[in-house]
Write a protein that holds these residues in place. Structure first.
Motif, PDB file in Angstrom:
ATOM      1  N   SER A 162       0.827  -1.212   0.000  1.00 53.12           N
ATOM      2  CA  SER A 162       0.000   0.000   0.000  1.00 53.12           C
ATOM      3  C   SER A 162       0.858   1.257   0.000  1.00 53.12           C
ATOM      4  O   SER A 162       0.487   2.268  -0.620  1.00 53.12           O
ATOM      5  N   CYS A 164       3.712   1.476  -1.423  1.00 54.77           N
ATOM      6  CA  CYS A 164       4.150   1.566  -2.824  1.00 54.77           C
ATOM      7  C   CYS A 164       3.088   2.245  -3.671  1.00 54.77           C
ATOM      8  O   CYS A 164       3.388   3.112  -4.498  1.00 54.77           O
ATOM      9  N   ASN A 165       1.830   1.876  -3.454  1.00 56.54           N
ATOM     10  CA  ASN A 165       0.717   2.509  -4.173  1.00 56.54           C
ATOM     11  C   ASN A 165       0.683   4.003  -3.926  1.00 56.54           C
ATOM     12  O   ASN A 165       0.528   4.813  -4.849  1.00 56.54           O
ATOM     13  N   ASN A 169       1.357   7.013  -6.679  1.00 55.92           N
ATOM     14  CA  ASN A 169       0.322   8.038  -6.890  1.00 55.92           C
ATOM     15  C   ASN A 169       0.822   9.433  -6.519  1.00 55.92           C
ATOM     16  O   ASN A 169       0.438  10.430  -7.145  1.00 55.92           O
ATOM     17  N   GLN A 218       8.462   0.806  -8.221  1.00 55.71           N
ATOM     18  CA  GLN A 218       7.778  -0.455  -7.959  1.00 55.71           C
ATOM     19  C   GLN A 218       8.764  -1.598  -7.759  1.00 55.71           C
ATOM     20  O   GLN A 218       8.548  -2.464  -6.901  1.00 55.71           O
TER      21      GLN A 218
END
Length: 299
Positions: A162, A164-165, A169, A218
């Motif tokens: 999360s 990383c998300n 973003n 990522q």
């Protein structure tokens, strides 16, 4: 339609000037938001009191409003509020000319990221059984030590995807910083495209840069997730003083003679603490740890 490849190659190299701004804004926002996000997560987990309600309202406001609206609103308020403070304090500073817009962008993205990151921390901490806090407190650790040595290392393996998300973003979201005059990757591309109206070529360059940058991020977090996953394995050091027959299947987790990567950290801490006590306390402690390891420490 024919693309100007020479312009694309030239602009692609010039975008490196905006890359430190984008990466710096992302890293600084993540770093500054980590502490407030953890505090908000703890307050929301309490579910009672004014702090929990205030934290819930703050998170709901950030999650329920568009990022561009937050930027336009905060960028209109922050310079004026700072100017009032500077004048009241008698500081000879022209806020509107001498303060870099980068710092306004950093404050806005930090406030936004803190709310999103708090939900990641809250869900990750709640995924760890509550019995592990009790286990840490039972061996003499303080609540903060239990969080630092027991809960957080295990929660991080849950939170890394999360995070990383949010990071990816955030990198893409920093492209909105050009609204405040910050010369990031997108701003540099728009400036170069304005000379010859080569906007398509410039946007394609930005597209490629963001694809490469987010892919590298990522891959980094995939490695970090793999490393954080070691805390969720079930192996730890074997004590030379412990009896092999009595402890070979301690808590359902095999104890290896050779040094391997440490497992559920709290089991190891309890085991080492009990090992240093006398024989009576050791037997009692081993019994407590077995029951806790079987019932609470499954991950």
């Amino acid at each position: 339609m024919e693309l100007n490849t020479d312009f694309m190659i030239q602009t692609f190299s010039l975008l490196a000037k905006g890359l430190p701004v984008t990466l710096g804004l992302t890293a600084l926002s993540l770093f500054l938001s980590a502490g407030p996000a953890f505090w908000i997560a703890l307050r929301r987990m309490q579910r009672k009191g004014a702090g929990a309600r205030a934290a819930g309202l703050y998170v709901s406001f950030i999650r329920g409003t568009p990022m561009i609206l937050q930027i336009l609103l905060m960028y209109s308020l922050l310079p004026s509020a700072l100017n009032i403070f500077v004048k009241s304090a008698g500081i000879p500073l022209n806020v509107f000319d001498q303060v870099n817009p980068f710092w306004y962008a950093c404050v806005i993205f930090t406030l936004n990221t803190a709310a999103l990151l708090s939900e990641v921390f809250r869900s990750a901490i709640l995924s760890i059984p509550s019995g592990q806090m009790e286990a840490g407190l039972s061996v003499g650790l303080t609540r903060w030590q239990t969080y630092r040595k027991i809960i957080l290392p295990q929660a991080m393996s849950v939170a890394v995807p999360s995070i990383c998300n949010i990071t990816v973003n955030l990198i893409k979201g920093t492209s909105l910083a050009f609204l405040m005059g910050v010369k990031d990757i997108l701003a540099v591309a728009k400036i170069q495209a304005s000379y010859g109206y080569n906007y398509i070529e410039a946007y394609l360059d930005v597209f490629l840069v963001y694809i490469i940058l987010c892919t590298v991020i990522q891959l980094f977090f995939r490695y970090a997730e793999k490393m954080a996953g070691h805390y969720r394995t079930c192996f730890f050091y074997k004590s030379d003083a412990a009896d092999e027959e009595d402890n070979v299947n301690f808590g359902g987790c095999p104890i290896l003679k050779k040094k391997k990567k440490i497992s559920s950290i709290h089991v190891y801490l309890q085991y080492r603490r009990v090992e240093k006590t006398g024989p009576v306390q050791r037997n009692m402690g081993m019994h407590v740890m077995r029951s806790r390891a079987r019932g609470c420490i499954q991950r």
